[in-house]
Design an enzyme around this catalytic site. Structure first.
Site, PDB file in Angstrom:
ATOM      1  N   HIS A 160       0.849  -1.181   0.000  1.00 58.48           N
ATOM      2  CA  HIS A 160       0.000   0.000   0.000  1.00 58.48           C
ATOM      3  C   HIS A 160       0.891   1.240   0.000  1.00 58.48           C
ATOM      4  O   HIS A 160       2.105   1.148   0.210  1.00 58.48           O
ATOM      5  CB  HIS A 160      -0.969   0.011   1.183  1.00 58.48           C
ATOM      6  CG  HIS A 160      -0.312   0.042   2.524  1.00 58.48           C
ATOM      7  ND1 HIS A 160       0.402  -1.011   3.052  1.00 58.48           N
ATOM      8  CD2 HIS A 160      -0.255   1.027   3.476  1.00 58.48           C
ATOM      9  CE1 HIS A 160       0.858  -0.698   4.239  1.00 58.48           C
ATOM     10  NE2 HIS A 160       0.481   0.540   4.519  1.00 58.48           N
ATOM     11  N   HIS A 217       1.340   3.906   1.909  1.00 59.96           N
ATOM     12  CA  HIS A 217       1.721   4.679   3.085  1.00 59.96           C
ATOM     13  C   HIS A 217       3.245   4.824   3.121  1.00 59.96           C
ATOM     14  O   HIS A 217       3.982   3.914   2.723  1.00 59.96           O
ATOM     15  CB  HIS A 217       1.214   4.024   4.361  1.00 59.96           C
ATOM     16  CG  HIS A 217      -0.260   4.227   4.587  1.00 59.96           C
ATOM     17  ND1 HIS A 217      -0.988   3.528   5.519  1.00 59.96           N
ATOM     18  CD2 HIS A 217      -1.142   5.075   3.978  1.00 59.96           C
ATOM     19  CE1 HIS A 217      -2.256   3.931   5.484  1.00 59.96           C
ATOM     20  NE2 HIS A 217      -2.369   4.862   4.560  1.00 59.96           N
ATOM     21  N   ASP A 237       5.706   4.676   5.221  1.00 58.55           N
ATOM     22  CA  ASP A 237       6.637   3.751   5.852  1.00 58.55           C
ATOM     23  C   ASP A 237       6.825   2.464   5.051  1.00 58.55           C
ATOM     24  O   ASP A 237       7.655   1.628   5.410  1.00 58.55           O
ATOM     25  CB  ASP A 237       6.213   3.435   7.288  1.00 58.55           C
ATOM     26  CG  ASP A 237       4.807   2.874   7.395  1.00 58.55           C
ATOM     27  OD1 ASP A 237       3.903   3.397   6.718  1.00 58.55           O
ATOM     28  OD2 ASP A 237       4.589   1.916   8.174  1.00 58.55           O
ATOM     29  N   HIS A 238       6.078   2.324   3.962  1.00 61.83           N
ATOM     30  CA  HIS A 238       6.214   1.149   3.100  1.00 61.83           C
ATOM     31  C   HIS A 238       6.783   1.491   1.724  1.00 61.83           C
ATOM     32  O   HIS A 238       7.107   0.572   0.964  1.00 61.83           O
ATOM     33  CB  HIS A 238       4.863   0.454   2.941  1.00 61.83           C
ATOM     34  CG  HIS A 238       4.354  -0.141   4.217  1.00 61.83           C
ATOM     35  ND1 HIS A 238       4.366  -1.497   4.476  1.00 61.83           N
ATOM     36  CD2 HIS A 238       3.843   0.441   5.333  1.00 61.83           C
ATOM     37  CE1 HIS A 238       3.876  -1.720   5.687  1.00 61.83           C
ATOM     38  NE2 HIS A 238       3.558  -0.555   6.221  1.00 61.83           N
ATOM     39  N   HIS A 252      -6.958  -2.583   5.479  1.00 63.23           N
ATOM     40  CA  HIS A 252      -6.240  -1.487   6.100  1.00 63.23           C
ATOM     41  C   HIS A 252      -7.041  -0.203   5.874  1.00 63.23           C
ATOM     42  O   HIS A 252      -8.193  -0.239   5.421  1.00 63.23           O
ATOM     43  CB  HIS A 252      -4.825  -1.402   5.529  1.00 63.23           C
ATOM     44  CG  HIS A 252      -3.888  -0.550   6.328  1.00 63.23           C
ATOM     45  ND1 HIS A 252      -3.853  -0.545   7.704  1.00 63.23           N
ATOM     46  CD2 HIS A 252      -2.924   0.327   5.930  1.00 63.23           C
ATOM     47  CE1 HIS A 252      -2.933   0.296   8.120  1.00 63.23           C
ATOM     48  NE2 HIS A 252      -2.353   0.840   7.063  1.00 63.23           N
ATOM     49  N   ASP A 257       0.268  -4.205   6.156  1.00 61.99           N
ATOM     50  CA  ASP A 257      -0.599  -3.759   7.254  1.00 61.99           C
ATOM     51  C   ASP A 257      -2.012  -4.266   7.031  1.00 61.99           C
ATOM     52  O   ASP A 257      -2.583  -4.098   5.946  1.00 61.99           O
ATOM     53  CB  ASP A 257      -0.619  -2.234   7.311  1.00 61.99           C
ATOM     54  CG  ASP A 257       0.743  -1.641   7.651  1.00 61.99           C
ATOM     55  OD1 ASP A 257       1.679  -2.424   7.905  1.00 61.99           O
ATOM     56  OD2 ASP A 257       0.860  -0.406   7.651  1.00 61.99           O
ATOM     57  N   HIS A 266       6.060  -5.289  11.859  1.00 60.27           N
ATOM     58  CA  HIS A 266       5.441  -3.960  11.939  1.00 60.27           C
ATOM     59  C   HIS A 266       5.219  -3.583  13.405  1.00 60.27           C
ATOM     60  O   HIS A 266       4.137  -3.165  13.824  1.00 60.27           O
ATOM     61  CB  HIS A 266       4.127  -3.897  11.152  1.00 60.27           C
ATOM     62  CG  HIS A 266       3.745  -2.505  10.740  1.00 60.27           C
ATOM     63  ND1 HIS A 266       2.925  -1.704  11.505  1.00 60.27           N
ATOM     64  CD2 HIS A 266       4.064  -1.769   9.651  1.00 60.27           C
ATOM     65  CE1 HIS A 266       2.765  -0.538  10.902  1.00 60.27           C
ATOM     66  NE2 HIS A 266       3.444  -0.553   9.775  1.00 60.27           N
TER      67      HIS A 266
END
Length: 310
Positions: free
Chosen positions: A61, A63, A65-66, A139, A210, A268
């Site tokens: 996805h 976001h 942090d990914h 998510h 996530d 995570h």
């Protein structure tokens, strides 16, 4: 044939001094992949010696942090004179965002970069002996997980039985193991099923990114040899996990149990457990899951065994 996962980043949204944002390096034989690429992923690859021969990046996805590691990683490859093409697989609807991120500092790079959109239920990568499939996750945004699923392997060849039937040691052994009947000098025909056992299952590695506990994850992880599951919080923070679209360690273990997975990696990890993540493992072990369970940490490597391994 090696199937190995190296955890490059195991933190939640906020990195810590011990944990980088999300990324998992997977090597299968001579093939190498990344699942998500949090910031500084390229440095983690250098630090843990994974090599840089990645052909595909699978993004769960969009976001930060990914995905924030993608621009630096692509630029590093360019500085190293990479020529091989790279495919970045992303959930449908976010290709424009990822392309803008990858080339945020402008200009083309010296190797082909393709951003490909995928949907849950789709075979994303189809290779001889295995494939990578996308599945639905739950998510706060459009998201998918990925399952690397190997084909069944040949059954075991019974050499002793073959010799009893008069098959001479040599090429006829290979033909039988490959599924072809052979004729002996006296005219006798020996069929593969006489000397080859039933097909043996390959391995399955599943990465959720996530997610909340989700029935499609259970289906995708059915019989997984390694399930890498979101376990951001301990069970006493279940409300926080639900509010933020994550899972607790106990919930991850319940998913693993329902899927009959053989091993569960908790990842995570929220920065609130930066000093001690033992409670996550304890919560998972308290759930009704009989397989191996561990809290992944940066630099950890896990060799995925075959289901029939001793």
């Amino acid at each position: 044939m090696t199937l190995q996962a190296t955890f490059l980043g195991t933190s939640g949204a906020v990195p810590t001094t011990e944990r980088n944002p999300s990324s998992v390096f997977v090597r299968r034989g001579g093939d190498a992949f990344l699942f998500d690429a949090g910031e500084a992923t390229q440095r983690q690859m250098m630090r843990y010696g994974t090599g840089f021969d990645v052909s595909d990046v699978f993004v769960t996805h969009a976001h930060g942090d990914h995905v924030f590691g993608l621009p630096g990683l692509v630029q590093t490859w360019d500085f190293n004179d990479r020529e091989d093409p790279l495919t970045i697989h992303v959930p449908r609807g976010v290709r424009d965002q990822i392309e803008a991120l990858v080339f945020a500092v402008g200009g083309d790079v010296g190797f082909p970069v393709r951003v490909s959109e995928v949907s849950a239920g789709e075979t994303v990568l189809d290779r001889p002996e295995y494939e990578v499939r996308a599945f639905d996750t739950a998510h706060r945004t459009t998201s998918v997980g990925y399952a690397l699923v190997e084909d069944d392997r040949k059954g075991r060849f019974d050499r002793e039985k073959a010799e009893e039937l008069g098959v001479p040691v040599g090429p006829k052994f290979s033909k039988l193991h490959d599924g072809t009947a052979v004729e002996l000098e006296d005219g006798t025909v020996v069929r593969p099923e006489q000397v080859v056992g039933d097909p043996r299952p390959g391995r399955k590695l599943v990465y959720t990114g996530d997610t909340r506990p989700h029935d499609p994850v259970v289906a995708a992880a059915d019989g997984a040899d390694l399930l890498i599951h979101d376990a951001t919080f301990t069970d006493d923070a279940a409300d926080r996990a639900e509010d933020t679209g994550h899972s607790t360690a106990g919930e991850a273990a319940e998913i693993a149990a329902r899927a009959d997975a053989r091993a569960l990696a908790l990842t995570h990890v929220s920065s609130r457990y930066a000093g001690d993540a033992r409670e996550l493992r304890e919560d998972a072990e308290a759930a009704d899951f009989d397989g191996e369970v561990f809290v992944a940490h940066d630099g950890m490597t896990y060799d995925v065994p075959f289901p029939d391994a001793d």
